[in-house]
Write an enzyme that holds these catalytic residues in place. Structure first.
Site, PDB file in Angstrom:
ATOM      1  N   ALA A 101       0.865  -1.185   0.000  1.00 45.21           N
ATOM      2  CA  ALA A 101       0.000   0.000   0.000  1.00 45.21           C
ATOM      3  C   ALA A 101       0.900   1.232   0.000  1.00 45.21           C
ATOM      4  CB  ALA A 101      -0.883  -0.013   1.233  1.00 45.21           C
ATOM      5  N   GLU A 147      -0.457  -9.318  -0.583  1.00 45.20           N
ATOM      6  CA  GLU A 147      -1.873  -9.603  -0.289  1.00 45.20           C
ATOM      7  C   GLU A 147      -2.718  -9.672  -1.561  1.00 45.20           C
ATOM      8  OE1 GLU A 147      -1.972  -6.441   2.658  1.00 45.20           O
ATOM      9  OE2 GLU A 147      -2.597  -7.904   4.160  1.00 45.20           O
TER      10      GLU A 147
HETATM   11  C1  HXC Z   1       5.098   4.371  -1.350  1.00 46.14           C
HETATM   12  C2  HXC Z   1       7.008   3.373  -2.128  1.00 46.14           C
HETATM   13  C3  HXC Z   1       6.643   2.144  -1.530  1.00 46.14           C
HETATM   14  C4  HXC Z   1       5.402   2.100  -0.814  1.00 46.14           C
HETATM   15  C5  HXC Z   1       8.531   1.870  -2.518  1.00 46.14           C
HETATM   16  N1  HXC Z   1       8.192   3.155  -2.733  1.00 46.14           N
HETATM   17  N2  HXC Z   1       7.620   1.234  -1.779  1.00 46.14           N
HETATM   18  N3  HXC Z   1       6.244   4.464  -2.043  1.00 46.14           N
HETATM   19  N4  HXC Z   1       4.683   3.227  -0.754  1.00 46.14           N
HETATM   20  N5  HXC Z   1       4.948   0.967  -0.253  1.00 46.14           N
HETATM   21  C6  HXC Z   1       8.915   4.172  -3.481  1.00 46.14           C
HETATM   22  C7  HXC Z   1      10.064   4.754  -2.679  1.00 46.14           C
HETATM   23  O1  HXC Z   1       9.615   5.768  -1.812  1.00 46.14           O
HETATM   24  C8  HXC Z   1      10.933   5.295  -3.791  1.00 46.14           C
HETATM   25  O2  HXC Z   1      10.411   6.489  -4.306  1.00 46.14           O
HETATM   26  C9  HXC Z   1      10.759   4.241  -4.878  1.00 46.14           C
HETATM   27  O3  HXC Z   1       9.531   3.586  -4.611  1.00 46.14           O
HETATM   28  C10 HXC Z   1      11.872   3.225  -4.888  1.00 46.14           C
HETATM   29  O4  HXC Z   1      12.032   2.717  -3.577  1.00 46.14           O
HETATM   30  P1  HXC Z   1      13.458   2.638  -2.852  1.00 46.14           P
HETATM   31  O5  HXC Z   1      13.187   2.389  -1.426  1.00 46.14           O
HETATM   32  O6  HXC Z   1      14.275   3.809  -3.196  1.00 46.14           O
HETATM   33  O7  HXC Z   1      14.079   1.347  -3.571  1.00 46.14           O
HETATM   34  P2  HXC Z   1      14.952   0.183  -2.936  1.00 46.14           P
HETATM   35  O8  HXC Z   1      16.038   0.719  -2.073  1.00 46.14           O
HETATM   36  O9  HXC Z   1      15.353  -0.690  -4.094  1.00 46.14           O
HETATM   37  O10 HXC Z   1      13.955  -0.634  -1.978  1.00 46.14           O
HETATM   38  C11 HXC Z   1      12.809  -1.258  -2.522  1.00 46.14           C
HETATM   39  C12 HXC Z   1      11.858  -1.715  -1.382  1.00 46.14           C
HETATM   40  C13 HXC Z   1      11.584  -0.518  -0.429  1.00 46.14           C
HETATM   41  C14 HXC Z   1      12.518  -2.848  -0.616  1.00 46.14           C
HETATM   42  C15 HXC Z   1      10.592  -2.219  -2.043  1.00 46.14           C
HETATM   43  O11 HXC Z   1      11.136   0.595  -1.221  1.00 46.14           O
HETATM   44  C16 HXC Z   1      10.572  -0.801   0.612  1.00 46.14           C
HETATM   45  O12 HXC Z   1      10.887  -1.405   1.633  1.00 46.14           O
HETATM   46  N6  HXC Z   1       9.335  -0.344   0.390  1.00 46.14           N
HETATM   47  C17 HXC Z   1       8.283  -0.436   1.387  1.00 46.14           C
HETATM   48  C18 HXC Z   1       7.760  -1.839   1.479  1.00 46.14           C
HETATM   49  C19 HXC Z   1       6.651  -1.920   2.524  1.00 46.14           C
HETATM   50  O13 HXC Z   1       6.873  -1.594   3.712  1.00 46.14           O
HETATM   51  N7  HXC Z   1       5.475  -2.369   2.104  1.00 46.14           N
HETATM   52  C20 HXC Z   1       4.325  -2.483   2.983  1.00 46.14           C
HETATM   53  C21 HXC Z   1       3.565  -1.218   2.946  1.00 46.14           C
HETATM   54  S1  HXC Z   1       2.277  -1.194   4.105  1.00 46.14           S
HETATM   55  P3  HXC Z   1      11.127   7.921  -4.071  1.00 46.14           P
HETATM   56  O14 HXC Z   1      10.299   8.876  -4.855  1.00 46.14           O
HETATM   57  O15 HXC Z   1      11.047   8.149  -2.592  1.00 46.14           O
HETATM   58  O16 HXC Z   1      12.522   7.739  -4.572  1.00 46.14           O
HETATM   59  C22 HXC Z   1       1.100  -2.118   3.417  1.00 46.14           C
HETATM   60  C23 HXC Z   1      -0.102  -2.155   4.263  1.00 46.14           C
HETATM   61  C24 HXC Z   1      -0.925  -3.295   3.873  1.00 46.14           C
HETATM   62  O17 HXC Z   1       1.185  -2.642   2.358  1.00 46.14           O
HETATM   63  C25 HXC Z   1      -2.249  -3.111   4.416  1.00 46.14           C
HETATM   64  C26 HXC Z   1      -3.255  -3.541   3.437  1.00 46.14           C
HETATM   65  C27 HXC Z   1      -3.021  -3.173   2.059  1.00 46.14           C
END
Ligand code: HXC
Length: 293
Positions: A101, A147
C-alpha cells in the site's frame, strides 16, 4: 453463433481485420484500453480471451494508492463481466509486482479517518472475480502487494521475486488478508515468522511453502502466465467457474461441508450442456466443443 464467438472469428482473420469498418474498430479498442492512469489493460492470447492487467506506477514500485486500487477494481470487474474473457492475468514490472500500500498516502491518516472510511474495504474485486486470476509476480510483492497476489487463484513467480509482509517494520500490520491468507497457505509458524519479523522470502522458498505454483525465468514469466491462462480457457467457462468455487470453499468451510458442496457442484455439472459434450467427445474420441452452457 454467440456474439463473443462471432467476434473471435472476426479478429482471427487478418484479411478482415485489415478492412475493419469504424464500428468494429470501436469494438477492438475496448480490448486495448488506455483509460486508466495507474494500470495498463489489454486482451492477450491467440483467441483474444485473456484479460491482461499490468500495474504501472514504476517510479513508486507500483505502490498501491487509492486511485490505482479503484482502477484495478474497475478493470477486474470489466473483464469478469465480459463473456469473451476466460482468464485474467495480473502482473507488475520486472522490479516490483507491488511494494505494498502507498505509505506516503497512508502516512498522515488518522484512526477515525481509516475507521470511518473503512479503509481497504474496497480491495476485494480480485478475490470476488468469478473468472480465474493468475498473478505473475516479478520483483517485490510486499505488504499489500503480497496480499493482492494471494487474492489471485494461482501465483507464478519470476526467479527474482521476493514475497513479504513487512508492515511490522513501519509500525502496522497486514490489513488486506495477509495474516489470514498467508497463514492458510504456508502454515502458522512461517506466517508468524514473516509477519513478526517483516523478513522477505525468495521465489524458491515461496514455491517450497506452496505460496507459488511455479518459478520461471524473469523474462519468460508473463508469457508463461498467458500460456497457463490459455490452457484454462480451453475448458468450459461454466465448469471452470464451478471448479474454482469448489476449491475456494476449502478455505471457508469444514471438510464435511466442503465435501458436500463439492459433490453438489459435481451434480450440478450434469445440468450443463458442456458436461454432456465433454463426456460424449471422450467416448467419440474427438475434441469437445464447449459452449459455456
Ligand atoms: C510508497 C514506495 C513504496 C510504498 C517503494 N516506494 N515502496 N512508495 N509506498 N509501499 C517508493 C520509494 O519511496 C521510492 O520512491 C521508490 O519507490 C523506490 O524505492 P526505494 O526504497 O528507493 O528502492 P529500494 O532501495 O530498491 O527498496 C525497494 C523496497 C523498499 C525494498 C521495495 O522501497 C521498501 O521497503 N518499500 C516499502 C515496502 C513496505 O513496507 N510495504 C508495505 C507497505 S504497508 P522515491 O520517490 O522516494 O525515490 C502495506 C499495508 C498493507 O502494504 C495493508 C493492506 C493493504
Amino acid at each position: 453463433m454467440s456474439l463473443s464467438l462471432a467476434f473471435k472469428s472476426i479478429i482471427s482473420s487478418q484479411a478482415i481485420r485489415n478492412s475493419l469498418n469504424p464500428s468494429l474498430i470501436g469494438i477492438q479498442r475496448r480490448f486495448q484500453s488506455n483509460e486508466f492512469k495507474n494500470i495498463l489493460t489489454e486482451v492477450r492470447g491467440k483467441d483474444k480471451n485473456i484479460g491482461f492487467i499490468q500495474l504501472n506506477r514504476p517510479k513508486a514500485f507500483n505502490a498501491l494508492n487509492a486511485e490505482l486500487m479503484t482502477e484495478l477494481e474497475q478493470a477486474v470487474k470489466k473483464f469478469d463481466a465480459d463473456p469473451s474473457i476466460g482468464c485474467i492475468v495480473l502482473t507488475g514490472s520486472n522490479r516490483a509486482f507491488a511494494a505494498g500500500a502507498d505509505i506516503k498516502e497512508m502516512q498522515n491518516k488518522s484512526f477515525s479517518e481509516v475507521c470511518k472510511g473503512n479503509f481497504l474495504s474496497n480491495w476485494t474485486a480480485l478475490a470476488e472475480s468469478k473468472t480465474p486470476v493468475i498473478a505473475a509476480v516479478n520483483g517485490f510483492a510486499l505488504g499489500g502487494g503480497c496480499e493482492i497476489a494471494m487474492m489471485c487463484d494461482i501465483i507464478l513467480a519470476g526467479e527474482k521475486a521476493e514475497f513479504g509482509q513487512p508492515e511490522i517494520v513501519i509500525g502496522t500490520i497486514p490489513g488486506a488478508g495477509g495474516t489470514q491468507r498467508l497463514t492458510r497457505v504456508v502454515g502458522k509458524s512461517k506466517a508468524m515468522e514473516m509477519v513478526l519479523t517483516g523478513d522477505r522470502i525468495s521465489a524458491k522458498e515461496a514455491q517450497l511453502y506452496g505460496l507459488v505454483s511455479a518459478v520461471h525465468p524473469v523474462d519468460n514469466l508473463v508469457d508463461e502466465a498467458v500460456k497457463l491462462a490459455e490452457r484454462i480457457t480451453r475448458h468450459s467457462k461454466l465448469t471452470v467457474q464451478l471448479a474454482k468455487e469448489a476449491v475456494n470453499s476449502a478455505y471457508e468451510t469444514t471438510l464435511a461441508q466442503g465435501i458436500n458442496l463439492e459433490r453438489r457442484l459435481f451434480h450440478a455439472t450434469f445440468a450443463t450442456n458442456d458436461r454432456k459434450e465433454g463426456m460424449t467427445a471422450f467416448v467419440e474420441k474427438r475434441k469437445p466443443n464447449f459452449t459455456d452452457s
